[in-house]
Design a protein around this motif. Structure first.
Motif, mmCIF file in Angstrom:
data_model
loop_
_atom_site.group_PDB
_atom_site.id
_atom_site.type_symbol
_atom_site.label_atom_id
_atom_site.label_comp_id
_atom_site.label_asym_id
_atom_site.label_seq_id
_atom_site.Cartn_x
_atom_site.Cartn_y
_atom_site.Cartn_z
ATOM 1 N N UNK A 1 1.796 10.921 7.503
ATOM 2 C CA UNK A 1 0.918 9.783 7.721
ATOM 3 C C UNK A 1 0.697 9.051 6.398
ATOM 4 N N UNK A 2 1.021 7.774 6.340
ATOM 5 C CA UNK A 2 0.837 6.970 5.133
ATOM 6 C C UNK A 2 -0.328 6.004 5.336
ATOM 7 N N UNK A 3 -1.346 6.153 4.491
ATOM 8 C CA UNK A 3 -2.499 5.252 4.519
ATOM 9 C C UNK A 3 -2.452 4.372 3.279
ATOM 10 N N UNK A 4 -2.484 3.082 3.491
ATOM 11 C CA UNK A 4 -2.479 2.128 2.380
ATOM 12 C C UNK A 4 -3.801 1.379 2.372
ATOM 13 N N UNK A 5 -4.470 1.391 1.225
ATOM 14 C CA UNK A 5 -5.744 0.686 1.068
ATOM 15 C C UNK A 5 -5.560 -0.394 0.012
ATOM 16 N N UNK A 6 -5.783 -1.632 0.394
ATOM 17 C CA UNK A 6 -5.695 -2.753 -0.535
ATOM 18 C C UNK A 6 -6.905 -3.665 -0.337
ATOM 19 N N UNK A 7 -7.604 -3.920 -1.431
ATOM 20 C CA UNK A 7 -8.782 -4.785 -1.405
ATOM 21 C C UNK A 7 -9.783 -4.346 -0.346
ATOM 22 N N UNK A 8 -9.905 -3.020 -0.178
ATOM 23 C CA UNK A 8 -10.875 -2.469 0.745
ATOM 24 C C UNK A 8 -10.433 -2.416 2.193
ATOM 25 N N UNK A 9 -9.221 -2.875 2.480
ATOM 26 C CA UNK A 9 -8.700 -2.878 3.850
ATOM 27 C C UNK A 9 -7.651 -1.781 4.001
ATOM 28 N N UNK A 10 -7.785 -0.961 5.049
ATOM 29 C CA UNK A 10 -6.894 0.183 5.253
ATOM 30 C C UNK A 10 -5.872 -0.101 6.352
ATOM 31 N N UNK A 11 -4.672 0.416 6.141
ATOM 32 C CA UNK A 11 -3.623 0.380 7.159
ATOM 33 C C UNK A 11 -3.014 1.765 7.258
ATOM 34 N N UNK A 12 -2.768 2.225 8.468
ATOM 35 C CA UNK A 12 -2.230 3.551 8.709
ATOM 36 C C UNK A 12 -0.868 3.434 9.373
ATOM 37 N N UNK A 13 0.069 4.232 8.875
ATOM 38 C CA UNK A 13 1.433 4.190 9.411
ATOM 39 C C UNK A 13 1.928 5.604 9.639
#
Length: 254
Positions: free
Chosen positions: A223-235
């Motif tokens: 599971x890859x979680x990317x957080x940028x500028x306080x916004x999270x995306x899960x892949x």
């Protein structure tokens, strides 16, 4: 903290640091962020069935010259070598992770660094919600912003500090620690536990974290979680994609 193969210029080149080299709080912050943004937190060795080496020369070879990342003892140990080379005064401290459902031993390593007449908490190896810059130990009970993250440090009547991070709309305990100095060898049992115990997260799952100026990438299992500028995306990743992500996102070879 000393390793016979530690060369300051090679370390600074590894982390892309070209700033001042004085033992000031400003230099401390720049140095910590430079390493944090280039050296990933990772447990590839543990996942390969190895016990992480606590030999300082092995840490230098692994992170500076391979180059790889490491978990808390490795990345904070390497940072301590740089601090010593630059003339900073520091101590190792043992911290108790506080995000587990049950009480755990003090298996985490942090640094207390003296600069500009103040003591600073430095930690480059706590994974998902670690601090992103030195945190002054006298900045108690304050909401401290570091980029898009928020932290709070408190201290009880017994002198135990508690670090909290703002996670999903509430303050979440991260770890507790006191100021009793530890020696490098004191972390050998904790390292063995984290490398071998079946209940240790590092044994159970692949965990890789790379901080960026805008957030962080977190790989937990597939599971890859990317957080940028306080916004999270899960892949969700397939097994074959994990090796690609390790290489392209974290600059690591599987």
């Amino acid at each position: 903290m000393y390793a016979s193969n530690f060369v300051l210029d090679d370390y600074l080149s590894r982390i892309g640091y070209h700033g001042p080299r004085d033992a000031s709080a400003a230099t401390l912050a720049q140095l910590m962020r430079a390493q944090l943004f280039t050296v990933p937190f990772e447990n590839l060795d543990v996942q390969a069935g190895k016990i992480v080496s606590m030999t300082p020369e092995d840490i230098v070879q692994k992170i500076v010259y391979q180059p790889r990342g490491g978990y808390c003892y490795e990345v904070n140990g390497l940072f301590a070598m740089a601090l010593q080379a630059l003339g900073f005064s520091y101590t190792f401290l043992a911290a108790r992770p506080m995000f587990y459902p049950v009480r755990r031993p003090k298996t985490h390593m942090v640094l207390c660094v003296r600069a500009d007449g103040r003591d600073w908490l430095c930690d480059l190896g706590f994974g998902s919600y670690g601090i992103r810059a030195p945190l002054a130990l006298d900045a108690l009970d304050s909401d401290i912003a570091q980029d898009h993250d928020r932290f709070r440090l408190s201290r009880d009547a017994q002198g135990v500090y508690l670090l909290q991070a703002w996670v999903d709309g509430e303050w979440a305990n991260q770890y507790g620690f006191d100021l009793h100095p530890q020696e490098w060898i004191d972390f050998a049992p904790a390292n063995y536990l984290n490398s071998t115990h079946p209940e240790a997260i590092f044994v159970q799952k692949l965990l890789v974290v790379r901080h960026t100026p805008r957030g962080r990438h977190i790989l937990l299992g597939e599971r890859l979680k990317t957080i940028e500028d306080g916004v999270s995306q899960l892949r969700e990743l397939g097994a074959a994609e994990v090796a690609v992500v390790l290489r392209e996102v974290f600059a690591l070879a599987a």
